[in-house]
Design an enzyme around this catalytic site. Structure first.
Site, PDB file in Angstrom:
ATOM      1  N   ARG A  75       0.536  -1.739   0.129  1.00 46.69           N
ATOM      2  CA  ARG A  75       0.223  -0.489   0.371  1.00 46.69           C
ATOM      3  C   ARG A  75       1.055   1.351   0.097  1.00 46.69           C
ATOM      4  NH1 ARG A  75      -2.378   0.554   4.360  1.00 46.69           N
ATOM      5  NH2 ARG A  75      -1.874  -1.499   5.433  1.00 46.69           N
ATOM      6  N   LYS A 218     -10.058  -0.850   0.686  1.00 47.06           N
ATOM      7  CA  LYS A 218      -9.372  -0.200   2.019  1.00 47.06           C
ATOM      8  C   LYS A 218      -9.612   1.329   1.378  1.00 47.06           C
ATOM      9  CE  LYS A 218      -7.643  -2.695   5.386  1.00 47.06           C
ATOM     10  NZ  LYS A 218      -7.056  -3.504   5.278  1.00 47.06           N
ATOM     11  N   CYS A 261      -0.091  -7.997  11.210  1.00 42.52           N
ATOM     12  CA  CYS A 261       0.195  -8.998  12.964  1.00 42.52           C
ATOM     13  C   CYS A 261       0.156 -10.117  13.100  1.00 42.52           C
ATOM     14  CB  CYS A 261      -0.053  -7.764  13.381  1.00 42.52           C
ATOM     15  SG  CYS A 261       1.367  -5.969  13.224  1.00 42.52           S
ATOM     16  N   THR A 264      -5.494 -12.371  10.296  1.00 45.91           N
ATOM     17  CA  THR A 264      -5.430 -13.623   9.130  1.00 45.91           C
ATOM     18  C   THR A 264      -5.167 -14.452  10.265  1.00 45.91           C
ATOM     19  OG1 THR A 264      -5.192 -12.611   7.206  1.00 45.91           O
ATOM     20  CG2 THR A 264      -5.570 -14.418   7.151  1.00 45.91           C
ATOM     21  N   SER A 265      -4.452 -14.449  10.654  1.00 48.18           N
ATOM     22  CA  SER A 265      -4.289 -16.460  11.650  1.00 48.18           C
ATOM     23  C   SER A 265      -5.242 -16.434  12.857  1.00 48.18           C
ATOM     24  CB  SER A 265      -2.709 -16.368  11.604  1.00 48.18           C
ATOM     25  OG  SER A 265      -1.654 -15.032  12.530  1.00 48.18           O
ATOM     26  N   ASP A 278     -10.750  -9.196   7.663  1.00 46.78           N
ATOM     27  CA  ASP A 278      -9.805  -8.016   7.281  1.00 46.78           C
ATOM     28  C   ASP A 278     -10.831  -6.910   7.804  1.00 46.78           C
ATOM     29  OD1 ASP A 278      -7.791  -6.400   6.419  1.00 46.78           O
ATOM     30  OD2 ASP A 278      -9.067  -6.247   4.634  1.00 46.78           O
ATOM     31  N   ALA A 376       4.323 -11.071  -1.111  1.00 44.98           N
ATOM     32  CA  ALA A 376       3.232 -11.201  -1.317  1.00 44.98           C
ATOM     33  C   ALA A 376       1.518 -12.271  -0.393  1.00 44.98           C
ATOM     34  CB  ALA A 376       4.190 -12.685  -2.093  1.00 44.98           C
ATOM     35  N   ARG A 377       1.024 -12.509  -2.190  1.00 43.39           N
ATOM     36  CA  ARG A 377      -0.219 -12.066  -1.242  1.00 43.39           C
ATOM     37  C   ARG A 377      -0.900 -13.969  -2.042  1.00 43.39           C
ATOM     38  NH1 ARG A 377      -2.843  -8.342   2.198  1.00 43.39           N
ATOM     39  NH2 ARG A 377      -0.952  -6.948   2.373  1.00 43.39           N
ATOM     40  N   ARG A 408       2.094  -5.406  17.194  1.00 46.05           N
ATOM     41  CA  ARG A 408       3.875  -6.320  16.541  1.00 46.05           C
ATOM     42  C   ARG A 408       4.437  -5.670  17.767  1.00 46.05           C
ATOM     43  NH1 ARG A 408       6.338  -9.458  12.810  1.00 46.05           N
ATOM     44  NH2 ARG A 408       4.191  -9.440  11.852  1.00 46.05           N
TER      45      ARG A 408
HETATM   46  C1  OXD Z   1      -3.971  -4.473   4.623  1.00 46.73           C
HETATM   47  C2  OXD Z   1      -4.958  -5.484   4.030  1.00 46.73           C
HETATM   48  O1  OXD Z   1      -2.858  -4.022   3.972  1.00 46.73           O
HETATM   49  O2  OXD Z   1      -5.465  -6.403   4.658  1.00 46.73           O
HETATM   50  O3  OXD Z   1      -3.806  -3.812   5.971  1.00 46.73           O
HETATM   51  O4  OXD Z   1      -4.100  -5.826   2.436  1.00 46.73           O
HETATM   52 MN    MN Z   2      -6.202  -5.467   6.511  1.00 49.96          MN
END
Ligand code: OXD
Ligand code: MN
Length: 595
Positions: A75, A218, A261, A264-265, A278, A376-377, A408
């Protein structure tokens, strides 16, 4: 083209038609593709992304890959600006631009930007369809990759536009990847992302990285926070998950963590169920807080997704089904490989966002080039996950019992603590500090204040946002319990004090606290778990013998570090005109620590 015009006409929406007409004239695409909710149109977008070369097929059915340019891997905060007509004191640093100047500039840059390309016009619904939470969105883009990604990440909304009660009420997103060179944006120096709060529209040009290009993520989120403030609800940078307790009990938690941070996990902790990873919208109904996932997929960081730590996602990434990989190595045999995948030793030679990769490829300063970018995504639909929650698409959302804030933080915060009250929780959320990560351009590892993990997206003064959170308690019979977590605490030698999977125990403990099953220890920084409860939970959840020494190392309150933290917060907030209840809570926190 004719079919597209028919689809547009069938919407019978004069505002949509006028907007499409305006941007067709301005951007001058070679043709216009209007996308409806049909499976045929979804397939068309997949095909177009391959045809244009923005995506490429992989041997595994349904898998494709995409590369963003070397300067477009995260971003771009510096070039993401709020367009404002008069100066606003946000109370934090944010990039803004005079609205007229910004609109004039962007209109100039948009002139002819889609020459020779198709323009995709697609309709989505932020939140489930037929839901009191949801907001409609019109996306115009010249990137089939963006339009395809949005199909995985958002609910289709063409039919919802047709039946909208207020047909003029929708967000608008205009995106162009700009001129492409070998399928990546050429003019990154002209990257602009302008959020026009007054018109509920966003312009994003000369970029492809989905955090910049996918308006519905976002960028829509900024519009939604502003709208939620006006209308009295919440839009949050939060996961939404079901935590599974004893006797089949499911309790819904949301949680805000800065990007990369552990958000997602956490939502993916084994044995629990995910609603979203998210962004949520939350509203009060019958004096209860309910929430929905704005999205229906995950655009997730792939680093460290592996068979041990994230088995559910790893399964999707290694089995047939729709998935877009971005900025990973595509090995010579067509296998995607990324950092922390456990597959790195198979990497021989292949395609990389920097060109052809070989194990001896070096950066300009002589360091080996990693197999993938740290940011990477992967892009997948939540439907593909075995642990999706049954309420994923419930138009009424789920009842929210707890909120978690995480950062973090290597040297201060305990792994989990419970706020002493709702306003104490509001304070803790406002005071998240976190070391920066690869999810945004710029230096990593710098401690930054990131209120509610939302600083990058905040379209209004922090004091107003905080006031909305405090006021929520008057509308609710019972406020959600608030917890703060820290998965990144280290000892004096820099060694992490916790294993990645320990977060399962923290969440199960929090679930027991919500139901009043266990006591906790009152401390100046909040309530912390008792050793015996964690010992029991480590055994039952992870089959691990949790020792007293581990507990002491993790939960001994680092008084001086905490005092330093709260002094930093005091220095920040004393320059803001914060709500009185917030200032009182902050002072009480400082006093408790001093005592
Ligand atoms: C972020 C995302 O950068 O959710 O916050 O991809
Ligand atoms: Mn996010």
């Amino acid at each position: 083209m004719e079919k597209s015009m028919e689809k547009l006409a069938a919407l019978n929406n004069t505002r949509v038609s006028a907007i499409v007409d305006e941007y067709v004239r301005l951007c001058k695409p070679k043709s216009v593709v209007v996308v409806d909710d049909s499976p045929e149109d979804a397939q068309l977008l997949r095909d177009k992304a391959l045809e244009t070369g923005e995506e490429h097929v992989l041997p595994m059915r349904g898998h494709t890959y995409h590369f963003d340019g070397p300067q477009d891997q995260a971003r771009d905060k510096a070039h993401t600006k709020l367009l404002i007509s008069k100066p606003i004191d946000f109370g934090f640093e944010t990039a803004t631009l005079d609205r007229k100047t910004g609109v004039d500039e962007i209109m100039g840059l948009l002139d002819g930007i889609m020459a020779g390309k198709d323009m995709y016009v697609r309709f989505c619904c932020l939140g489930p369809t037929h839901s009191p939470f949801s907001i409609l969105a019109l996306q115009i883009t010249d990137s089939a990759y963006v339009a395809h990604s949005e199909d995985l990440l958002y609910r289709r909304g063409y039919e919802a536009f047709k039946t909208a009660k207020n047909p003029d009420d929708f967000f608008v997103f205009i995106h162009s990847a700009g001129e492409l060179e070998q399928n990546v944006t050429k003019n990154v120096d002209q990257r602009r992302i302008y959020v026009d709060l007054e018109e509920n529209r966003v312009f994003s040009i000369n970029n492809q990285y989905a955090g910049n290009s996918i308006g519905l993520k976002k960028l829509a989120f900024r519009l939604a926070i502003a709208r939620a403030h006006r209308e009295g609800w919440l839009a949050e940078h939060m996961f939404l998950m079901g935590v599974h307790g004893k006797d089949g009990r499911v309790t819904y938690f949301s949680g805000a963590y800065p990007s990369a941070c552990g958000k997602t996990s956490t939502a993916m902790i084994p044995g629990q169920s995910i609603v979203g990873d998210d962004i949520i919208y939350a509203r009060v109904f019958d004096r209860k807080l309910r929430a929905v996932n704005v999205e229906r997929g995950i655009f997730g960081i792939i680093e460290n997704v592996n068979a041990q730590d994230d088995p559910e996602i790893f399964k999707v990434l290694t089995h047939e089904g729709e998935c877009i990989f971005s900025n990973v190595l595509i090995n010579e045999d067509g296998t995607p490989i990324w950092l922390g995948s456990g597959l790195e030793d198979k990497a021989r030679c292949g395609k990389h966002y920097l060109g052809t990769w070989t194990p001896d490829l070096k950066t300009a300063d002589g360091k080996p080039v990693p197999v993938s970018h740290k940011n990477a995504r992967y892009t997948i639909g939540l439907e593909a996950l075995d642990n999706k929650d049954p309420a994923l698409h419930d138009p009424n959302g789920v009842a929210l019992s707890a909120m978690v804030y995480g950062g973090r933080d290597s040297d201060t915060s305990v792994p989990i603590a419970e706020a002493l009250s709702w306003t104490h929780g509001v304070l803790l959320g406002a005071c998240i500090e976190s070391e920066t990560t690869a999810a945004t351009l710029g230096q990593e590892g710098v401690r930054k204040h990131n209120p509610y993990a939302n600083l990058d997206f905040m379209p209004l003064p922090l004091a107003k946002y905080v006031a909305d959170h405090i006021a929520l308690q008057d509308e609710l019979d019972e406020t959600p319990k608030v917890f703060v977590t820290n998965y990144f605490l280290r000892d004096a030698n820099g060694k992490f004090l916790n294993h990645k999977l320990d977060k399962k125990v923290w969440m199960l403990w929090a679930e027991e606290r919500v139901h009043g099953d266990v006591d906790a220890i009152d401390t100046p920084i909040g309530r912390i778990p008792r050793y015996e409860d964690l010992k029991r939970l480590f055994k039952s959840a992870l089959d691990k013998d949790y020792t007293r020494d581990e507990y002491d190392a993790q939960f001994t309150i680092r008084t001086q570090a905490y005092r330093d933290k709260w002094n930093r917060m005091d220095a920040i907030f004393k320059n803001h005109d914060m709500p009185a209840a917030f200032s009182r809570e902050l002072q009480a926190q400082i006093d408790r620590l001093a005592e």
